[in-house]
Every structure is written in C-alpha cells, then in structure tokens.
Design a protein around this motif. Structure first.
Motif, PDB file in Angstrom:
ATOM      1  N   GLY A   1      41.471  74.629   9.063  1.00  0.00           N
ATOM      2  CA  GLY A   1      41.793  73.447   8.289  1.00  0.00           C
ATOM      3  C   GLY A   1      40.654  72.447   8.261  1.00  0.00           C
ATOM      4  O   GLY A   1      39.782  72.440   9.140  1.00  0.00           O
ATOM      5  N   PHE A   2      40.672  71.625   7.222  1.00  0.00           N
ATOM      6  CA  PHE A   2      39.711  70.521   7.090  1.00  0.00           C
ATOM      7  C   PHE A   2      40.493  69.289   6.659  1.00  0.00           C
ATOM      8  O   PHE A   2      41.362  69.367   5.779  1.00  0.00           O
ATOM      9  CB  PHE A   2      38.633  70.840   6.055  1.00  0.00           C
ATOM     10  CG  PHE A   2      37.705  69.684   5.775  1.00  0.00           C
ATOM     11  CD1 PHE A   2      36.673  69.381   6.656  1.00  0.00           C
ATOM     12  CD2 PHE A   2      37.883  68.891   4.654  1.00  0.00           C
ATOM     13  CE1 PHE A   2      35.830  68.314   6.420  1.00  0.00           C
ATOM     14  CE2 PHE A   2      37.041  67.817   4.397  1.00  0.00           C
ATOM     15  CZ  PHE A   2      36.007  67.526   5.292  1.00  0.00           C
ATOM     16  N   SER A   3      40.189  68.151   7.277  1.00  0.00           N
ATOM     17  CA  SER A   3      40.910  66.924   6.945  1.00  0.00           C
ATOM     18  C   SER A   3      39.931  65.770   6.863  1.00  0.00           C
ATOM     19  O   SER A   3      38.867  65.769   7.493  1.00  0.00           O
ATOM     20  CB  SER A   3      41.996  66.623   7.986  1.00  0.00           C
ATOM     21  OG  SER A   3      41.452  66.594   9.292  1.00  0.00           O
ATOM     22  N   VAL A   4      40.309  64.779   6.053  1.00  0.00           N
ATOM     23  CA  VAL A   4      39.483  63.596   5.874  1.00  0.00           C
ATOM     24  C   VAL A   4      40.399  62.393   5.747  1.00  0.00           C
ATOM     25  O   VAL A   4      41.475  62.476   5.135  1.00  0.00           O
ATOM     26  CB  VAL A   4      38.559  63.732   4.634  1.00  0.00           C
ATOM     27  CG1 VAL A   4      39.374  63.995   3.381  1.00  0.00           C
ATOM     28  CG2 VAL A   4      37.687  62.505   4.451  1.00  0.00           C
ATOM     29  N   SER A   5      40.012  61.281   6.360  1.00  0.00           N
ATOM     30  CA  SER A   5      40.797  60.051   6.314  1.00  0.00           C
ATOM     31  C   SER A   5      39.916  58.914   5.823  1.00  0.00           C
ATOM     32  O   SER A   5      38.890  58.593   6.444  1.00  0.00           O
ATOM     33  CB  SER A   5      41.375  59.724   7.694  1.00  0.00           C
ATOM     34  OG  SER A   5      42.132  58.533   7.642  1.00  0.00           O
ATOM     35  N   PHE A   6      40.325  58.310   4.713  1.00  0.00           N
ATOM     36  CA  PHE A   6      39.619  57.156   4.161  1.00  0.00           C
ATOM     37  C   PHE A   6      40.326  55.885   4.624  1.00  0.00           C
ATOM     38  O   PHE A   6      41.500  55.681   4.304  1.00  0.00           O
ATOM     39  CB  PHE A   6      39.616  57.217   2.630  1.00  0.00           C
ATOM     40  CG  PHE A   6      38.880  58.394   2.066  1.00  0.00           C
ATOM     41  CD1 PHE A   6      37.516  58.330   1.805  1.00  0.00           C
ATOM     42  CD2 PHE A   6      39.547  59.581   1.795  1.00  0.00           C
ATOM     43  CE1 PHE A   6      36.832  59.416   1.276  1.00  0.00           C
ATOM     44  CE2 PHE A   6      38.874  60.676   1.273  1.00  0.00           C
ATOM     45  CZ  PHE A   6      37.510  60.594   1.013  1.00  0.00           C
ATOM     46  N   PRO A   7      39.665  55.038   5.390  1.00  0.00           N
ATOM     47  CA  PRO A   7      40.328  53.820   5.872  1.00  0.00           C
ATOM     48  C   PRO A   7      40.632  52.869   4.729  1.00  0.00           C
ATOM     49  O   PRO A   7      39.825  52.687   3.814  1.00  0.00           O
ATOM     50  CB  PRO A   7      39.306  53.223   6.843  1.00  0.00           C
ATOM     51  CG  PRO A   7      37.988  53.747   6.371  1.00  0.00           C
ATOM     52  CD  PRO A   7      38.258  55.121   5.827  1.00  0.00           C
ATOM     53  N   GLY A   8      41.812  52.263   4.766  1.00  0.00           N
ATOM     54  CA  GLY A   8      42.192  51.268   3.789  1.00  0.00           C
ATOM     55  C   GLY A   8      41.866  49.865   4.274  1.00  0.00           C
ATOM     56  O   GLY A   8      41.333  49.680   5.381  1.00  0.00           O
TER      57      GLY A   8
END
Length: 506
Positions: free
Chosen positions: A474-481
């Motif tokens: 798996g690959f995941s990415v989180s963009f901070p708000g």
C-alpha cells in the motif's frame, strides 16, 4: 494501516519512548524477542509451502470425538514513512532527535493449539496461543530493535453442538471478542512500542474474557466481562461488563445493540479549558464508571430488486454522572457492487463523527472510543491521520472503490476528508498546546483553530498467493488542512508512507 486506539501526543510521546528505548535493562529482551521472531517467521514461510500438500495439514488427532489441531499465523512487513506526523516533532520536541523519515522491518509469529471434545450433545473446547513479535529498525513512534513474547489466547469453553436450537456457549480466559461492528469493543490487545510489530498489530485477544451467549433461531444474546491486554507501561486497568443482543438475517444483514459499564479504570480524560483558552485539564480516572450503549445494523433496503445495494449505521451514546459526561458518536454507510461489470467494482461512502468537549460548557462531551477496531476498512479515521487522531472530536467523509481484476487480486482506493467537531478542544490525548493570537493577545490553546484537519488518500493491493499465504502492499499520502497547520502555525509538509507485507495463516 494505523496504530489502533493510541492516545498519543506525537511530540511528547516521541521523546518519552525514545528515552525508554535506551534503558539498558530492556535491551536483552528486545534483542531476544526480535531474533526469535525473525527465525520463527522465516521457518513458518518455508513450512507453508510444504504443508500445502497435506489434506488436513494442521489436524494432529481425531479419535473418539477428540480433535486436536495446530494453528499458525505469521507475518513480515516493511514500512517507510516520510514527514511522519507532518513533521510535528520539529515544533514539539526539537531536541529529541526524532527521525521524521523512518524505515523499519517488523514481524510476528503466532502458533497455537486447540481442541474440541464431543460430549454427546455438548462440546468442550479450548485454545492456547502465543505471539512472538519484533521490530528491526526504529519505527514511527521512535521505538525499535525490540520484541516480546506474550500469551495471546488461553481459554476453555463449553457449548451445545452445532445442530442445537436453542444453543449456548460459555468460555473463560484470554480470547478475541468483538461487539457489533467493532465501534467500541474489538481490539483487546496492544502491539507496538516494546512489543514491536506496530503496523501489523498481531495482538487481538483480551487479557481476560468471560463470555456467555444464548441463541435461538436468528437471535443471539451475549454477556461479557473484558480486561484488555494493554502495554505494561500504559495499562489503564480497565474492566468492562456488558451485553449484546443481535439478529442475523440473510445476505450479511444484521441488527443489534451493545450496552456496557466500565467497572474500573485509571484512564484519565482531557477536558478543554473554559472558552478553549488555556491548557486542558486532566480528569483523573475519567473512564471509571462510564456507561455506553451502541445500536448497529446493516440492511439491503430494496431486497432482490436491488440486491447489490447496502446501507449500514451505528450510533453510540455515553454517560457518566460521576464526572458529568455526555458524549456520542456514529456512522452511516451506503455502498453498491456493480456485479455485472468486469472487475465487479464496489463503491462505498461513509460519514462518521465523534463528539468533542465543548469549551463553552462545564460538562465533558469528549467521546471515548474505548477499544475500537482501527483498520482503514473498519473504524479508523482516515489512513495516515489515524496515527494522530483517535475517534474523538473528529468527523470524516470517506469514499472507497474496490475492484477485483482476478479471483486472487483486489485493489482498493480510499479517500477521507477529516475535520474537527469542536475548535480549541483536545482532539487526541495530550494535544500539543500552542500560542494563538486572540484579540491581539497571545493565549495558550489546545486543539485546532480551523476545522479541516487533513485529506488522506490510500491505495492498497492484495493478492492471494496460495490458500494460506497473502501479499499486501500500500501507499498513502496525507495533505494537512488548515486545522493541522494551525497547530504548528505554518504550512505543515505532506506526509507519505508505504508498506509491503506477507502473511501466512493456517
């Protein structure tokens, strides 16, 4: 894949566990735990291919109503993270030397032995198993090169035979147990930190469970007593009693209600400062005496005419008069499988929300997620973000798309839009306090000053290598708000991560 139910401040916890990791009195056990796990896991993978040739490879004895069976589960997982926790450590623990780009290897093996004895209309049964787990390298919580061996299951039981109606089932001892959909009671065991295998999370069983159930037709009533298998250094001594009533229909439809009471607990609760200005206070033993009720269900509202559409819902309410607590949480889901199309795509939408403490009241409204099932396919809030935000004072719109190119291959894409329910109120335990300018005056506040916390994307590939061996990557990415940025008063970096693992299960 996120840490389950971790009430952790990324900055403070990283410094604390780093100090603990260096304690020389624990080094011997960490090295032995990891070395034993690595050797056993390697052996289990080799054995899996050889065992496939046998008709019933795990059955040791079948004589005069007595059956004795071996069990074996093992896994290896490689993980890498970049800008983990949106690099918050540079603000909250700049002198800790925390590595925001860790890569590590983790593994576990879980051997077991079970038996059933036919007693003529009754069946006596039991199981014993143990987990050896370890981590090589330093993981996302600054702990590594460590491992432990712990008891997983060790229960005895008595039940009616499978043809009985009504039926009963009684058991006592460490074992797995999930109430409803796992919103509150599912993950009875803790992994990670000194035990290693943070992401694989092999421990599921409760340290002690007394369970009794009675079934009639499609209805089941269950009573339970639970004590979680928590980490030694953070054991909250929580004991829970309760019951569950459930109806199971056709095509994976069901409806039920779980209720419970916390007999005792040392777990404190954070409470927002009045008006959200100032440092949160800790309510000692806040969980002690908590009452909760959770109703849940899943249905196919149009029956055979629209059989691939499902809807599901959960709602939980919590109260504790001792500390004037009232809290709530819930989820709605809707999904559809396009079975007539190639790859049989399934699309699903869910909205889940959990109350936070309102800084404008003296009452404590913070939702306690207890021991929820924290995988992305279950109750986690997002993917990456679930390592920071537990199911308290957050809400999330989540979309998923799953396709099956072949019978062996599954590809799933998930998206989560995550927000806070209450501003300037703790989101996760020990939320880092920071300064905020209010009417021209700098004030210490906790929580966030903008509701949008993050956007998480997660793509996962699963392949069945053989009937007992599974590969997942798996690959995941989180963009901070804006909410996540407000904690550090600047634009936090994008957080990415990837993993690949192999698991065998007999």
């Amino acid at each position: 894949m996120g840490a389950r139910g971790s009430d952790i401040d990324p900055g403070a916890a990283q410094g604390q566990v780093r100090t603990q990791r260096l304690k020389t009195r624990q080094r011997k056990w960490r090295i032995l735990g990891w070395a034993g796990t690595a050797a056993l896991v390697s052996t289990s993978f080799l054995a899996s291919e050889r065992a496939l040739a046998a008709d019933d490879r795990m059955l040791l004895l079948d004589h005069d109503g007595l059956m004795i069976r071996m069990h074996l589960q093992a896994g290896l997982n490689v993980v890498t993270e970049h800008n983990v926790f949106w690099n918050y450590s540079d603000t909250f623990a700049p002198s800790a030397g925390f590595n925001s780009n860790p890569t590590w290897l983790e593994g576990y093996i879980l051997p077991g032995l079970s038996f059933t004895q036919d007693l003529g209309g009754l069946v006596a049964y039991g199981k014993v198993s143990a987990v050896a787990s370890g981590t090589l390298g330093i993981d996302a919580y600054a702990t590594g090169n460590t491992g432990r061996v712990t008891l997983e299951e060790g229960y005895l039981g008595l039940r009616s035979d499978e043809n009985s109606d009504p039926s009963f089932d009684l058991s006592v001892g460490p074992r797995t147990f999930k109430a409803g959909t796992g919103m509150l009671l599912a993950n009875g065991g803790s992994s990670g930190f000194d035990r290693g295998a943070l992401k694989l999370g092999p421990r599921k069983a409760w340290e002690m469970a007394s369970i009794g159930s009675f079934g009639f037709d499609d209805f089941t009533a269950t009573a339970f007593y639970l004590d979680a298998n928590e980490l030694n250094e953070s054991d909250t001594q929580t004991r829970i009693v309760g019951g569950d009533f459930r109806y199971d229909g056709e095509s994976d439809t069901f409806a039920g209600m779980t209720f419970g009471h916390v007999l005792q607990s040392d777990s404190p609760y954070p409470q927002a400062a009045p008006g959200g200005i100032g440092v949160p206070t800790l309510v000692a033993n806040g969980r002690d005496g908590l009452n909760f009720v959770n109703v849940y269900g899943r249905a196919m509202p149009f029956g055979d005419s629209f059989e691939n559409l499902f809807v599901a819902g959960d709602f939980a309410y919590q109260w504790n008069d001792r500390i004037d607590t009232r809290a709530w949480g819930g989820r709605v889901q809707v999904g559809y499988t396009f079975a007539e199309y190639s790859w049989a795509p399934t699309i699903a939408y869910s909205y889940q929300t959990f109350s936070g403490d309102d800084p404008s009241t003296s009452r404590l409204e913070r939702f306690d997620p207890l021991y929820y099932e924290g995988s992305p396919s279950s109750w986690s809030t997002g993917s990456k973000s679930s390592m920071v935000f537990i199911n308290s004072n957050v809400n999330a719109h989540q979309l998923s798309l799953r396709v099956t190119p072949t019978e062996r291959d599954t590809l799933t894409l998930r998206y989560a839009y995550i927000s806070a329910n209450e501003l300037r109120s703790p989101i996760q335990f020990g939320q880092g306090t920071h300064l905020e300018i209010i009417n021209g005056v700098p004030n210490p506040v906790a929580g966030v000053s903008a509701k949008h916390l993050s956007d998480d994307f997660f793509i996962e590939y699963n392949r069945v290598l053989n009937p007992n061996t599974y590969f997942t990557a798996g690959f995941s990415v989180s963009f901070p708000g804006p909410g996540a940025d407000s904690v550090v008063s600047f634009d936090a970096p994008v957080w990415t991560g990837a993993f690949a693992n192999v698991v065998v299960n007999f």
